[in-house]
Design a protein around this motif. Sequence first.
Motif, mmCIF file in Angstrom:
data_model
loop_
_atom_site.group_PDB
_atom_site.id
_atom_site.type_symbol
_atom_site.label_atom_id
_atom_site.label_comp_id
_atom_site.label_asym_id
_atom_site.label_seq_id
_atom_site.Cartn_x
_atom_site.Cartn_y
_atom_site.Cartn_z
ATOM 1 N N LYS A 34 0.908 -1.110 -0.086
ATOM 2 C CA LYS A 34 -0.065 0.121 0.242
ATOM 3 C C LYS A 34 0.779 1.234 0.030
ATOM 4 C CE LYS A 34 -0.816 1.278 4.844
ATOM 5 N NZ LYS A 34 -1.581 1.674 5.845
ATOM 6 N N PRO A 35 0.375 2.505 -0.744
ATOM 7 C CA PRO A 35 1.214 3.587 -0.503
ATOM 8 C C PRO A 35 1.313 4.175 0.896
ATOM 9 C CG PRO A 35 -0.746 3.847 -1.830
ATOM 10 C CD PRO A 35 -1.045 2.547 -1.173
ATOM 11 N N VAL A 36 2.319 4.543 1.232
ATOM 12 C CA VAL A 36 2.726 5.119 2.660
ATOM 13 C C VAL A 36 1.833 6.436 3.122
ATOM 14 C CG1 VAL A 36 5.209 4.412 2.516
ATOM 15 C CG2 VAL A 36 4.464 6.670 1.760
ATOM 16 N N ILE A 37 1.578 6.465 4.556
ATOM 17 C CA ILE A 37 0.903 7.661 4.551
ATOM 18 C C ILE A 37 2.137 8.755 5.127
ATOM 19 C CG2 ILE A 37 -0.816 6.447 5.693
ATOM 20 C CD1 ILE A 37 0.295 7.072 8.579
ATOM 21 N N LEU A 38 1.587 10.064 4.865
ATOM 22 C CA LEU A 38 2.441 11.044 5.189
ATOM 23 C C LEU A 38 1.998 11.574 6.637
ATOM 24 C CD1 LEU A 38 2.023 13.578 2.179
ATOM 25 C CD2 LEU A 38 3.918 11.904 2.668
ATOM 26 N N THR A 39 2.940 11.607 7.484
ATOM 27 C CA THR A 39 2.635 11.843 8.964
ATOM 28 C C THR A 39 3.713 13.029 9.386
ATOM 29 O OG1 THR A 39 2.681 10.703 11.403
ATOM 30 C CG2 THR A 39 4.398 10.288 9.427
ATOM 31 N N GLU A 40 3.775 13.260 10.673
ATOM 32 C CA GLU A 40 4.526 14.198 11.332
ATOM 33 C C GLU A 40 5.463 13.538 12.275
ATOM 34 O OE1 GLU A 40 4.241 17.352 10.803
ATOM 35 O OE2 GLU A 40 2.709 17.286 9.283
ATOM 36 N N GLY A 41 6.487 14.341 12.627
ATOM 37 C CA GLY A 41 7.669 13.730 13.445
ATOM 38 C C GLY A 41 8.264 15.044 14.182
ATOM 39 N N PRO A 42 9.295 14.743 14.686
ATOM 40 C CA PRO A 42 10.148 15.851 15.684
ATOM 41 C C PRO A 42 10.431 16.791 14.548
ATOM 42 C CG PRO A 42 10.882 13.506 16.365
ATOM 43 C CD PRO A 42 10.164 13.273 15.211
ATOM 44 N N MET A 43 10.284 17.913 14.961
ATOM 45 C CA MET A 43 10.669 19.009 14.240
ATOM 46 C C MET A 43 12.081 19.497 14.166
ATOM 47 S SD MET A 43 7.940 20.606 12.988
ATOM 48 C CE MET A 43 8.491 22.357 12.530
ATOM 49 N N LEU A 44 12.825 19.209 14.981
ATOM 50 C CA LEU A 44 14.395 19.443 15.137
ATOM 51 C C LEU A 44 15.152 18.332 14.814
ATOM 52 C CD1 LEU A 44 16.754 21.398 15.662
ATOM 53 C CD2 LEU A 44 16.738 20.568 18.221
ATOM 54 N N LEU A 45 15.972 18.192 13.853
ATOM 55 C CA LEU A 45 16.807 16.957 13.152
ATOM 56 C C LEU A 45 18.131 17.294 13.299
ATOM 57 C CD1 LEU A 45 14.557 15.625 10.239
ATOM 58 C CD2 LEU A 45 15.189 14.299 12.181
ATOM 59 N N GLN A 46 18.752 16.615 14.107
ATOM 60 C CA GLN A 46 20.399 16.987 14.331
ATOM 61 C C GLN A 46 21.172 15.720 14.006
ATOM 62 O OE1 GLN A 46 20.224 17.994 18.670
ATOM 63 N NE2 GLN A 46 20.773 20.081 17.828
#
Length: 375
Positions: A340-352
Amino acid sequence: MILPFDMKIIKRLICQVFLFAFAIPGMGQDLALANLRCESRNDPLGIQSAHPRLSWELLSGQRNTTQSAYRILVADDTVLLKNNVGNIWDSRKVQSAASIQVAFRGRALQPARIYYWKLMVWDNKGRSSAWSRHASWQMGLLQQGDWMKAKWIGYDEIVDSAIIAPHMHLNGKKAWGARRNVLPMLRKSFTTAKPLKRATAFICGLGHFEMTVNGTKTGDHFLDPGWTNYSKHALYVTFDITPQLKHGENAVGIMLGNGFYYIPGQRYRKMTGAYGLPKLIFRMLIEYEDGSVQNIISDNSWKTTPSPVIFSSIYGGEDYDAGLEQKDWNQPGFDDRGWKPVILTEGPMLLQSQVSEPVKIMQRLVPRSKTLLKQ
């Protein structure tokens, strides 16, 4: 009394010691440099700092030798550096004994770019070294825009009422139940049509990920990325995947695990928590010999399906159902029409960028024998 025969042996030993001294860097040279490091690592990837700190070691065949000055060259091309041109930074001669954590002070560094550097030094006896060998570092993704509009993607989305953050000690509420979740596989096919120069992958898979390119595991890390407070930020990992790509069709495959990002119930656990369901964000930068670039990013064009790992807990271990294996799922040409196609979701705003040394598998224990027990 030393016999003539003994004298021959002594002369031979003296000659060998003399030759040995010249074979050791720094003993047969007046002044030399070794162990060039950027941010305390050799030729690192994913440097997050706008002013990386450089370090080196001084080698000398003479006692009481100290550094009195240095000159650092940084270039974005090895040919320039070979010709002693630092188009990104030429520190000129700096009167200083510092050889640890010397901050870069050149032109603004660009995300994902590779920079090459070398140096020479002077000592307290007026001698200068030759230029060192060149070293390098590759920049990471410094701002959110450097991800080239990559999205967090996953198999499923958690409902707000299932979020348990911060984590709670032991089992938590009985009403929460087992809370099993899908541990997904995700894949993306793409094509390279021109001679390749370099390819770099930037990836954060929560809670943990294992990445393959054309069926081959990327890197030798284990349990990437490192643990953070996922409500605030997460770490991404940088890989040089140039040797894994080929001309024509390629495929990247990623398996996701829970880690501390999502701790299901049912089996023993030290704590219970859920920041979200497994997800990833991904950017692959492909650079071609003709100077053009191609970006493969995580978006809604990826496909996903449940993996053979049907239970995963940072404390309770894993259950694996080999009957759910799909042969060559991470290879080019795989038929993923059933995914199936992936879903678009949310993750942590800050990526280091992850800068700590990775966890690695240091030893594998192989069974010496197998015995079928009668019931």
